[in-house]
Every structure is written in structure tokens, then in C-alpha cells.
Design a protein around this motif. Structure first.
Motif, PDB file in Angstrom:
ATOM      1  N   PRO A 182     -20.149 -18.125 -26.012  1.00 41.37           N
ATOM      2  CA  PRO A 182     -18.685 -18.605 -26.140  1.00 41.37           C
ATOM      3  C   PRO A 182     -17.832 -17.685 -26.909  1.00 41.37           C
ATOM      4  O   PRO A 182     -16.750 -17.302 -26.473  1.00 41.37           O
ATOM      5  CB  PRO A 182     -19.012 -20.029 -26.508  1.00 41.37           C
ATOM      6  CG  PRO A 182     -20.214 -19.994 -27.394  1.00 41.37           C
ATOM      7  CD  PRO A 182     -21.078 -19.260 -26.763  1.00 41.37           C
ATOM      8  N   ARG A 183     -18.540 -17.020 -27.819  1.00 42.09           N
ATOM      9  CA  ARG A 183     -17.748 -16.094 -28.875  1.00 42.09           C
ATOM     10  C   ARG A 183     -17.220 -15.047 -27.962  1.00 42.09           C
ATOM     11  O   ARG A 183     -16.262 -14.495 -27.891  1.00 42.09           O
ATOM     12  CB  ARG A 183     -18.881 -15.882 -29.959  1.00 42.09           C
ATOM     13  CG  ARG A 183     -17.878 -14.785 -31.104  1.00 42.09           C
ATOM     14  CD  ARG A 183     -18.935 -14.386 -32.184  1.00 42.09           C
ATOM     15  NE  ARG A 183     -19.502 -15.458 -32.700  1.00 42.09           N
ATOM     16  CZ  ARG A 183     -20.805 -15.702 -33.203  1.00 42.09           C
ATOM     17  NH1 ARG A 183     -21.740 -14.841 -32.547  1.00 42.09           N
ATOM     18  NH2 ARG A 183     -21.198 -16.789 -33.701  1.00 42.09           N
ATOM     19  N   CYS A 186     -14.660 -15.818 -25.472  1.00 45.53           N
ATOM     20  CA  CYS A 186     -13.534 -16.006 -26.093  1.00 45.53           C
ATOM     21  C   CYS A 186     -12.824 -14.550 -26.621  1.00 45.53           C
ATOM     22  O   CYS A 186     -11.693 -14.235 -26.595  1.00 45.53           O
ATOM     23  CB  CYS A 186     -13.667 -16.622 -27.476  1.00 45.53           C
ATOM     24  SG  CYS A 186     -12.178 -17.003 -28.389  1.00 45.53           S
ATOM     25  N   GLU A 189     -11.293 -12.933 -23.541  1.00 43.86           N
ATOM     26  CA  GLU A 189     -10.076 -13.552 -23.305  1.00 43.86           C
ATOM     27  C   GLU A 189      -8.886 -12.822 -24.248  1.00 43.86           C
ATOM     28  O   GLU A 189      -7.702 -12.532 -23.586  1.00 43.86           O
ATOM     29  CB  GLU A 189     -10.038 -15.013 -23.230  1.00 43.86           C
ATOM     30  CG  GLU A 189      -8.802 -15.753 -22.822  1.00 43.86           C
ATOM     31  CD  GLU A 189      -8.705 -15.560 -21.206  1.00 43.86           C
ATOM     32  OE1 GLU A 189      -7.504 -15.919 -21.020  1.00 43.86           O
ATOM     33  OE2 GLU A 189      -9.546 -15.267 -20.502  1.00 43.86           O
ATOM     34  N   ARG A 231     -10.269 -16.596 -34.677  1.00 42.28           N
ATOM     35  CA  ARG A 231     -10.762 -18.013 -34.262  1.00 42.28           C
ATOM     36  C   ARG A 231     -11.793 -17.924 -33.329  1.00 42.28           C
ATOM     37  O   ARG A 231     -12.758 -18.826 -33.200  1.00 42.28           O
ATOM     38  CB  ARG A 231      -9.347 -18.513 -33.387  1.00 42.28           C
ATOM     39  CG  ARG A 231      -8.270 -18.847 -34.332  1.00 42.28           C
ATOM     40  CD  ARG A 231      -6.976 -19.738 -33.644  1.00 42.28           C
ATOM     41  NE  ARG A 231      -6.214 -18.919 -32.653  1.00 42.28           N
ATOM     42  CZ  ARG A 231      -5.439 -17.934 -32.881  1.00 42.28           C
ATOM     43  NH1 ARG A 231      -4.999 -18.018 -34.141  1.00 42.28           N
ATOM     44  NH2 ARG A 231      -4.643 -17.486 -32.086  1.00 42.28           N
ATOM     45  N   CYS A 232     -12.067 -16.687 -32.449  1.00 43.15           N
ATOM     46  CA  CYS A 232     -13.192 -16.678 -31.756  1.00 43.15           C
ATOM     47  C   CYS A 232     -14.428 -16.420 -32.414  1.00 43.15           C
ATOM     48  O   CYS A 232     -15.550 -17.338 -32.170  1.00 43.15           O
ATOM     49  CB  CYS A 232     -13.166 -15.439 -30.627  1.00 43.15           C
ATOM     50  SG  CYS A 232     -11.660 -15.355 -29.385  1.00 43.15           S
ATOM     51  N   GLY A 235     -15.205 -20.003 -34.290  1.00 47.62           N
ATOM     52  CA  GLY A 235     -15.094 -21.141 -33.513  1.00 47.62           C
ATOM     53  C   GLY A 235     -13.917 -22.191 -33.872  1.00 47.62           C
ATOM     54  O   GLY A 235     -14.215 -23.411 -33.332  1.00 47.62           O
TER      55      GLY A 235
END
Length: 236
Positions: A182-183, A186, A189, A231-232, A235
Motif C-alpha cells: 500500500p505504501r 500511495c 498516486e 502520510r504514505c 500510513g
């Protein structure tokens, strides 16, 4: 759903590749569902094996990453087509793969074969035995034909390269696979939505020049996106 049976047989590693091919796809839709379920099934097996044998998690993660990269073309197309399905159908496929993995490993556990099965999962992913083109050549052909007819844009290719590089570097640095996935998504993105094309081009030039990471992060546009990147990484 005959192909889900084929995935279960393949996952047990008790049948040959030739036998598994009997459960190959008959069309593009079936191919996309098959490959998506295969991703879910392999991931579920990885997690169940890691829970049973925590010391082997890094090996399980690395083998799964090798498999993902080897089958990237088929997986990306399959996920695109799968994403267009209505949510009920997606949930049914996902739940079926998760239940199949649990049932398989519960059976192997009761028979005292789970450790050998987990070790074989690592081996068959690393040596290519589980590759889509090898296990299900028709499914692979349907998906690669679709990709040939609908080639990726330059932006899509750049995103894939970014995520692949992030995953590989993070894994090589000893980061946990379930945290880095997920990191990296993110960070991609942020990179592709908050930096302009010119800024991304300049960043690529700077990285090719092997500028130190600390120096790269002082670039004006990188300083601008640092809060989002943080923030990535955390989390939050």
C-alpha cells in the motif's frame, strides 16, 4: 467456475502442468477471472503459510513478488477487466479464492503436509512453474492479445515502472511486503497526481544522475509533496 478447481489443483502442486491446462480459459472474461483468482489464491496461501511459519515469511514474500513480476502483463490486464465487473461478482470471486486457500491449507495441515506445501509454493513461484503462460497458456494468450490491441499509454507504463521499482527496492531493503504494497501504491498516486509532467521528467533526470536521496528531497517540487509522501510512509 471450473477454472477455480484448476487453480486449487495447481496450488496443491500434486498435478502436472499438462493436467492443469485442462482447466484453461475459454474466453477473455474467463481468463481475467482466472488470473485475478490466481493472484488472490497465491496471496492467501502466502499469508496462511507465513502465519504457520513466521520465519519463512521473507522467502514467501520474495517468491510471491517474483511471481507477480513474471506475470505482470497478464495480471494488469486481468485486474483492469476484473475492475469493470459489478461489485457482487468481484466479491464472489474474492471470497471464493480466500475460502479455497483456507480449505486447501486446512486439509494439508490435518494431513501433516502443510510445511512441504508451503516450501513447494516458494519453489514453484521462483522457478516459473506457476507462471500463467505455463499453467494456463490460453488464458495468457487472451490477456496478451488484449494488451497488444490496447497498448498501455506512456503514463500507465511509467506508473507500472514506478510501483515495480518501489516494491523491489523496499523488499531488498528488508521492508515487510504487506506494508510496502500500500505504501508504494500511495507514493505512486502522489508522484503522478501532485507532480507535473515536467517535474516528473526532471526528477527522472536527477535520479539517473544518481543524485543522493537527501539532495533529491530538497528539490522545490519534492519539498512541496513531502507532507503527502510522509502520510504514505507512516500510513496516516
Amino acid at each position: 467456475m471450473r477454472w477455480l478447481c484448476g487453480l486449487l489443483l495447481a496450488a496443491t502442486a500434486t498435478v502436472s502442468s499438462a493436467q492443469v491446462k485442462l482447466f484453461d480459459a475459454a474466453n477473455l472474461g474467463e481468463a481475467s477471472g482466472m488470473v485475478h483468482a490466481s493472484v488472490s489464491l497465491n496471496d492467501a496461501i502466502r499469508l496462511h503459510c507465513a502465519k504457520a511459519f513466521p520465519a519463512a515469511k521473507a522467502h514467501l514474500d520474495h517468491a510471491y513478488f517474483v511471481w507477480l513480476m513474471a506475470n505482470e502483463d497478464e495480471i494488469v490486464v486481468a485486474e483492469k477487466i476484473y475492475g469493470e465487473l459489478e461489485s457482487g461478482k468481484r466479491a464472489a470471486l474474492e471470497n471464493g479464492a480466500q475460502a479455497a486457500a483456507k480449505a486447501l491449507l486446512d486439509t494439508l495441515q490435518s494431513d501433516g503436509r502443510v510445511e512441504a506445501a508451503c516450501a513447494q509454493q516458494i519453489q514453484t513461484q521462483r522457478d516459473g512453474e506457476q507462471n500463467v503462460a505455463r499453467r494456463t497458456p490460453k488464458a495468457s494468450a487472451f490477456l496478451k492479445d488484449y494488451l497488444a490491441a490496447h497498448p498501455r499509454t506512456a503514463d500507465e507504463t511509467a506508473r507500472l515502472d514506478f510501483v515495480r521499482g518501489c516494491r523491489k527496492q523496499s523488499l531488498n531493503n528488508g521492508q515487510d511486503f504487506d506494508e510496502l504494497m500500500p505504501r508504494c501504491a500511495c507514493l505512486a498516486e502522489v508522484h503522478f497526481t501532485q507532480l507535473s509532467e515536467a517535474e516528473r521528467s526532471d526528477y527522472a533526470t536527477q535520479t539517473r544522475a544518481r543524485k543522493p536521496a537527501a539532495e533529491l528531497m530538497q528539490l522545490p517540487y519534492m519539498r512541496r509533496v513531502q507532507p503527502a509522501m510522509l502520510r504514505c510512509l507512516t500510513g496516516t
